[in-house]
Motif scaffolding. Structure first.
Motif, mmCIF file in Angstrom:
data_model
loop_
_atom_site.group_PDB
_atom_site.id
_atom_site.type_symbol
_atom_site.label_atom_id
_atom_site.label_comp_id
_atom_site.label_asym_id
_atom_site.label_seq_id
_atom_site.Cartn_x
_atom_site.Cartn_y
_atom_site.Cartn_z
ATOM 1 N N GLU A 176 0.835 -1.203 0.000
ATOM 2 C CA GLU A 176 0.000 0.000 0.000
ATOM 3 C C GLU A 176 0.869 1.252 0.000
ATOM 4 O OE1 GLU A 176 -3.295 2.258 2.776
ATOM 5 O OE2 GLU A 176 -2.874 0.140 3.148
ATOM 6 N N ALA A 177 1.935 1.247 0.790
ATOM 7 C CA ALA A 177 2.833 2.406 0.844
ATOM 8 C C ALA A 177 3.519 2.641 -0.503
ATOM 9 C CB ALA A 177 3.881 2.208 1.943
ATOM 10 N N LEU A 178 3.914 1.576 -1.178
ATOM 11 C CA LEU A 178 4.552 1.738 -2.492
ATOM 12 C C LEU A 178 3.569 2.289 -3.513
ATOM 13 C CD1 LEU A 178 6.742 -1.485 -2.557
ATOM 14 C CD2 LEU A 178 7.532 0.877 -2.375
ATOM 15 N N THR A 179 2.308 1.915 -3.396
ATOM 16 C CA THR A 179 1.285 2.476 -4.285
ATOM 17 C C THR A 179 1.111 3.967 -4.016
ATOM 18 O OG1 THR A 179 0.142 0.359 -4.330
ATOM 19 C CG2 THR A 179 -1.122 2.278 -5.004
ATOM 20 N N LEU A 180 1.054 4.346 -2.752
ATOM 21 C CA LEU A 180 0.953 5.762 -2.403
ATOM 22 C C LEU A 180 2.184 6.530 -2.867
ATOM 23 C CD1 LEU A 180 -0.495 5.496 1.221
ATOM 24 C CD2 LEU A 180 -1.700 6.275 -0.826
ATOM 25 N N LEU A 181 3.337 5.895 -2.756
ATOM 26 C CA LEU A 181 4.586 6.540 -3.164
ATOM 27 C C LEU A 181 4.598 6.846 -4.659
ATOM 28 C CD1 LEU A 181 7.358 7.492 -2.168
ATOM 29 C CD2 LEU A 181 8.225 5.222 -2.705
ATOM 30 N N GLU A 182 3.987 5.999 -5.455
ATOM 31 C CA GLU A 182 3.926 6.261 -6.899
ATOM 32 C C GLU A 182 3.141 7.544 -7.182
ATOM 33 O OE1 GLU A 182 5.624 4.824 -9.340
ATOM 34 O OE2 GLU A 182 6.552 3.708 -7.699
ATOM 35 N N GLY A 183 2.040 7.752 -6.457
ATOM 36 C CA GLY A 183 1.268 8.986 -6.615
ATOM 37 C C GLY A 183 2.074 10.207 -6.199
ATOM 38 N N VAL A 184 2.834 10.074 -5.117
ATOM 39 C CA VAL A 184 3.680 11.178 -4.656
ATOM 40 C C VAL A 184 4.779 11.457 -5.672
ATOM 41 C CG1 VAL A 184 5.316 11.857 -2.858
ATOM 42 C CG2 VAL A 184 3.178 10.750 -2.229
ATOM 43 N N ALA A 185 5.332 10.412 -6.253
ATOM 44 C CA ALA A 185 6.403 10.591 -7.247
ATOM 45 C C ALA A 185 5.895 11.384 -8.454
ATOM 46 C CB ALA A 185 6.941 9.234 -7.689
ATOM 47 N N ASP A 186 4.658 11.123 -8.857
ATOM 48 C CA ASP A 186 4.080 11.899 -9.968
ATOM 49 C C ASP A 186 3.966 13.373 -9.601
ATOM 50 O OD1 ASP A 186 3.859 9.656 -11.543
ATOM 51 O OD2 ASP A 186 1.759 9.267 -10.999
#
Length: 173
Positions: free
Chosen positions: A66-76
């Motif tokens: 879940e954290a890695l999924t959230l991190l992808e949004g932050v990276a964008d």
């Protein structure tokens, strides 16, 4: 058609006494002794334990996924200067939420500043390095215009360091 040649009586009697070849029964694949049955049962039990352990590990690491999924949004968001200040705060939030998913709330929730950086360092195998320390000590509290002007390689380094910590931090059992 020519008549068949007449065989001598001894040959004729020998041919009449021949029988078809008898084939043996097929060999069974089932173990012939109880020892092999025990070995098969132990192997099946070991395979079941391995499967159950992998299922447990998969479920235990749900917070990481879940954290890695959230991190992808932050990276964008970090790629665009206009959304970069909010993304820096969200990146720190993702790290804190990840820690809260792995450790008891009493141990993690009150951490901030140097204590938070020491916590991150203590729970990663090779240390978080300067990148996350810079995020937590500096970028989170800078003005929006300074954060928006950050070079894209610094933002990329932040995401890489955060991803590395999320994937590799060690939680004691």
């Amino acid at each position: 058609m020519e008549p068949a040649a007449k065989l001598d009586p001894m040959t004729e009697m020998a041919l009449r006494s021949l029988y078809d070849i008898a084939m043996p029964a097929p060999v069974s694949w089932w173990p012939q002794t109880w020892g092999w049955a025990v070995v098969a049962a132990l192997l099946a039990f070991a395979a079941l334990l391995v499967i159950l352990r992998r299922i447990k590990r998969y479920r235990a690491n749900a917070y990481r996924r879940e954290a890695l999924t959230l991190l992808e949004g932050v990276a964008d968001k970090l790629r665009h200067p206009a959304t970069r200040p909010d993304a820096i705060r969200e990146l720190a939030e993702v790290l804190k939420r990840t820690a809260l998913g792995a450790w008891p709330r009493e141990e993690v929730a009150s951490l901030s500043s140097d204590g938070w950086v020491r916590f991150l360092d203590a729970h990663e195998e090779d240390g978080t390095g300067d990148t996350l320390e810079r995020l937590l000590d500096d970028f989170e509290y800078h003005g929006a215009e300074i954060v928006a002007d950050l070079p894209s390689n610094v933002c990329g380094d932040l995401v890489i360091a955060a991803r590395k910590w999320i994937e590799q931090h060690h939680v004691s059992a």
